[in-house]
Design a protein around this motif. Sequence first.
Motif, short mmCIF file in Angstrom:
data_model
loop_
_atom_site.label_atom_id
_atom_site.label_comp_id
_atom_site.label_asym_id
_atom_site.label_seq_id
_atom_site.Cartn_x
_atom_site.Cartn_y
_atom_site.Cartn_z
N LEU A 1 3.58 -5.10 16.72
CA LEU A 1 2.55 -4.36 16.01
C LEU A 1 2.91 -2.88 16.08
CD1 LEU A 1 -0.24 -3.98 14.64
CD2 LEU A 1 -1.24 -3.98 16.96
N LYS A 2 3.13 -2.27 14.92
CA LYS A 2 3.43 -0.85 14.86
C LYS A 2 2.44 -0.17 13.91
CE LYS A 2 8.23 -1.23 16.24
NZ LYS A 2 8.35 -2.69 16.27
N LEU A 3 1.90 0.95 14.38
CA LEU A 3 0.85 1.66 13.66
C LEU A 3 1.23 3.11 13.44
CD1 LEU A 3 -2.16 0.37 15.83
CD2 LEU A 3 -1.34 -0.61 13.67
N ILE A 4 0.69 3.69 12.37
CA ILE A 4 0.85 5.12 12.10
C ILE A 4 -0.51 5.69 11.69
CG2 ILE A 4 1.71 6.75 10.35
CD1 ILE A 4 4.42 5.49 10.56
N TYR A 5 -0.80 6.86 12.22
CA TYR A 5 -1.98 7.60 11.74
C TYR A 5 -1.53 8.92 11.14
CZ TYR A 5 -5.93 10.68 11.39
OH TYR A 5 -6.84 11.56 10.89
N ALA A 6 -1.96 9.15 9.91
CA ALA A 6 -1.74 10.43 9.25
C ALA A 6 -3.07 10.87 8.65
CB ALA A 6 -0.68 10.30 8.16
N ALA A 7 -3.46 12.10 8.88
CA ALA A 7 -4.72 12.60 8.35
C ALA A 7 -4.69 12.62 6.83
CB ALA A 7 -4.98 14.00 8.89
N GLU A 8 -5.85 12.49 6.24
CA GLU A 8 -5.97 12.55 4.78
C GLU A 8 -5.33 13.83 4.27
OE1 GLU A 8 -6.65 10.74 1.36
OE2 GLU A 8 -7.35 9.90 3.26
N GLY A 9 -4.52 13.70 3.24
CA GLY A 9 -3.85 14.86 2.66
C GLY A 9 -2.48 15.13 3.22
N THR A 10 -2.03 14.33 4.21
CA THR A 10 -0.69 14.52 4.78
C THR A 10 0.36 14.20 3.71
OG1 THR A 10 -1.48 13.90 6.98
CG2 THR A 10 0.90 13.82 6.61
N GLY A 11 1.32 15.07 3.54
CA GLY A 11 2.38 14.86 2.58
C GLY A 11 3.64 14.34 3.23
N GLY A 12 4.66 14.08 2.44
CA GLY A 12 5.94 13.61 2.95
C GLY A 12 6.49 14.54 4.01
N TRP A 13 6.89 13.98 5.13
CA TRP A 13 7.42 14.68 6.28
C TRP A 13 6.36 15.52 7.02
CZ3 TRP A 13 11.67 13.65 8.93
CH2 TRP A 13 12.68 12.92 8.29
N GLY A 14 5.08 15.39 6.63
CA GLY A 14 4.02 15.97 7.44
C GLY A 14 3.89 15.23 8.75
N HIS B 1 0.83 -1.20 0.00
CA HIS B 1 0.00 0.00 0.00
C HIS B 1 0.87 1.25 0.00
CE1 HIS B 1 -3.69 -2.30 0.71
NE2 HIS B 1 -2.92 -3.06 1.45
N ALA B 2 0.53 2.18 -0.86
CA ALA B 2 1.28 3.43 -0.97
C ALA B 2 0.95 4.37 0.18
CB ALA B 2 0.98 4.11 -2.31
N SER B 3 1.86 5.27 0.48
CA SER B 3 1.58 6.32 1.45
C SER B 3 0.50 7.25 0.90
CB SER B 3 2.86 7.10 1.77
OG SER B 3 3.39 7.67 0.57
N ILE B 4 -0.11 8.01 1.77
CA ILE B 4 -1.23 8.88 1.38
C ILE B 4 -0.84 9.82 0.25
CG2 ILE B 4 -2.74 10.74 2.18
CD1 ILE B 4 -2.65 9.41 4.97
N ILE C 1 -1.49 12.82 18.08
CA ILE C 1 -0.67 13.83 18.75
C ILE C 1 -1.04 15.21 18.20
CG2 ILE C 1 1.31 13.84 17.15
CD1 ILE C 1 3.10 13.80 19.72
N ASN C 2 -1.14 16.17 19.10
CA ASN C 2 -1.54 17.53 18.74
C ASN C 2 -2.88 17.56 18.02
OD1 ASN C 2 0.93 18.65 19.76
ND2 ASN C 2 1.94 17.97 17.88
N GLY C 3 -3.77 16.66 18.44
CA GLY C 3 -5.07 16.56 17.78
C GLY C 3 -6.23 16.99 18.65
N GLY C 4 -5.95 17.54 19.83
CA GLY C 4 -7.02 18.02 20.70
C GLY C 4 -7.97 16.94 21.16
N GLY C 5 -7.45 15.72 21.38
CA GLY C 5 -8.28 14.61 21.85
C GLY C 5 -8.87 13.77 20.73
N TYR C 6 -8.49 14.04 19.48
CA TYR C 6 -9.03 13.28 18.35
C TYR C 6 -8.57 11.83 18.42
CZ TYR C 6 -10.03 11.77 13.60
OH TYR C 6 -10.49 11.07 12.52
N LYS C 7 -9.52 10.89 18.22
CA LYS C 7 -9.24 9.46 18.27
C LYS C 7 -9.44 8.87 16.87
CE LYS C 7 -12.28 8.80 21.63
NZ LYS C 7 -12.65 10.17 22.05
N PRO C 8 -8.36 8.58 16.16
CA PRO C 8 -8.47 8.02 14.81
C PRO C 8 -9.12 6.64 14.84
CG PRO C 8 -6.23 8.81 15.25
CD PRO C 8 -6.95 8.80 16.56
N THR C 9 -9.63 6.23 13.70
CA THR C 9 -10.22 4.89 13.56
C THR C 9 -9.53 4.08 12.46
OG1 THR C 9 -11.91 5.76 12.06
CG2 THR C 9 -12.48 5.61 14.40
#
Length: 497
Positions: free
Chosen positions: A292-305, A244-247, A272-280
Motif C-alpha cells: 500500500l503506497k499513498l501520496i498526499y498533495a494539497a489542492e492546487g499542487t502542480g507538477g513537481w510541487g 484518476h488524473a493528478s491534481i 511533511i513541512n505541514g506544521g502537524g497537519y493531518k490529511p484525510t
Amino acid sequence: MKKIVFCAVAAFGLLTACSPSKDDISSPGSNVTAETLVNGLTITQYSDENYTTEAADGNYFKFSTNPSRVVEIYQLDAEGAKNVLVAGASAGKFKIVPKRGNPAEQTIYIKSMNYDGSEISGTRTFTVFVPSELSAEMRLLASDAYGSKVWKWDTEFRADGGTWGNVGYAAGEDWTSGIWFACPPADLTGQLQHSDIGAAIGEEDPDATMVMYDDGNVLCFDKGGNQIRKGKYSVEGWTGEKSHASIDGSQAKWSYGTLKTTEGAILFPFKINGGGYKPTDFEIIQLDANHLKLIYAAEGTGGWGEATWWAFKSASDAEGSISNYSTKSWTWDTEFRADGGTWGNVGYASGEDWTGGIWFACPPADLAGQLQHSDTGEVTGEEDPNAYMTFDWNAGTVKSYDAANKEIRSGKFEILNWGNGEKTIPSIDGSQSKWAYGTLHTDAGSILFPFKINGGGTKPTDFEIIQLDGDHLKLIYAAEGTGSWGEATWWAFKAKK
C-alpha cells in the motif's frame, strides 16, 4: 430448518427435529434405502471450531449414523469435482466455510454401501454462515479471508529503508523517481517537527502496525501492541486501474483512487513541512495484497510541487498473498540460491535460519535426474524453470502447468493454522517454538514436483509454510515424528511475473 433431498427415492414422510441445528431420525435394518440412510444421519451445527456453541447456521458439523454405518460425505463444486469432507467413518466432524458471496444454503452428499454390495446415496442441504461479500479494494486492504489485515512500514521498498518523506508530485509515470527525501521508521523520531505534538508515541518503529478491519475501522499500535491511534477509513473511485488524473492534470492516469480517513488515522499521518497537519484524503499509488503506497498533495499542487508519501507492506494475509483473491501463478524461485536450487532436503528445525540446514539443493532443470523420488519415474514438464502453478481463490484449486501451459496436475488447497503473519507454529519435535507461519493443505500431488525426497513417490498433503508474502513461497515437509536435524523436504517458489 434443514432441507432433506433424496437422490434415489422420492421424499415422503419427512420429519424434522424441533431444534433448528439438529436432525435426528433413526431406522433399523441391515440393508437400507437412500431415505433411511439420509434420515439416519444425525447432525449438529456449531458456530466455532471448538464445537462448543450450537448454531442454526453454524459452519462446524458433528455427525453420527444410526444404525451405525461407514459413510462418505462430500460436496461438489461448480465443475462437478468432488470435495470429500468425510471418508470412511460412521461418526465425526467436518466443516463447511464458504467464501464471501457464496450461497448460504450448502448441499452435502452422503454415500454408503449396503451389505449386499449395492450403493446408496442421498443429499442434505443446510444453511451456514457466509460473510457479506467485500468490494475488490476492501479485500486487498482488510483481507477477504480474515476480516482484518496488519500493515507495517515497508522497509524493503527502498535500499535505504525509507517509508515516509517528500516527493515531486506527478513527476512522471514512475513516481519514485521524484522522491526527494526518504525516512526509515526509526528515524521518524528526528522528524517530529512535522507532527502535531512533537513527541514520539511508538509509530516511529519498523514493528509498529496499522490494522485495517473490514468494517471500516483502522487501529494503530506500537511494537508492544499498545494502541496509539484509531480512526475510520473508506475508499472512493477504485476501479483496479490507474484511472484518476493528478491534481494538476499533467498525469491522466496517476492514481487508483482515494483512501479517505478520519483525521490522524494512519501511521505517522503527517504532511511533511505541514506544521502537524493531518490529511484525510490520500491518493492510492499502489494497492495489492501485500503493498500500500499513498501520496498526499494539497489542492492546487502542480507538477513537481511538494507532496508527502507513505509506503506500507503486509504479510498477514496468506490467502491474499497466495491468490490475490483471484488467480495468481507461482514458479520455481531460481533466484533463492546462487546455485539455482529450488527443491531438496534439509535438516529439520535446524535453527532460526532454516536455510543453514540445507543439505541438497536441486535446480528445476536437474529434477529430471531426481525421478527416483517421483511416483511415476517420468518427466512431466515440471522439471523446467518456467513451469508454474496457479492458485485460484474462488475455486479453491491449485493447478500445475509445464512451460507450454499444458496442465500437469491439479487439486484443492487451503491454508490452515495461519498466524496472522507471525511464526506461531512449533516444529514437530517442539525444539523450535516459533517455526512456521501456518500450513498449506492440498490434495495429494497438486503442487510442482510434489514429492518427498527419498520417499518412494510419497506426495505429502500438509506443508509447513516457512515464508509467504506477495513474492515468495517456501514450504517444508517433515513426516510426523521427525526430530531436529532429521531429514525434511523443501520447496522454493516465487510469484510469476
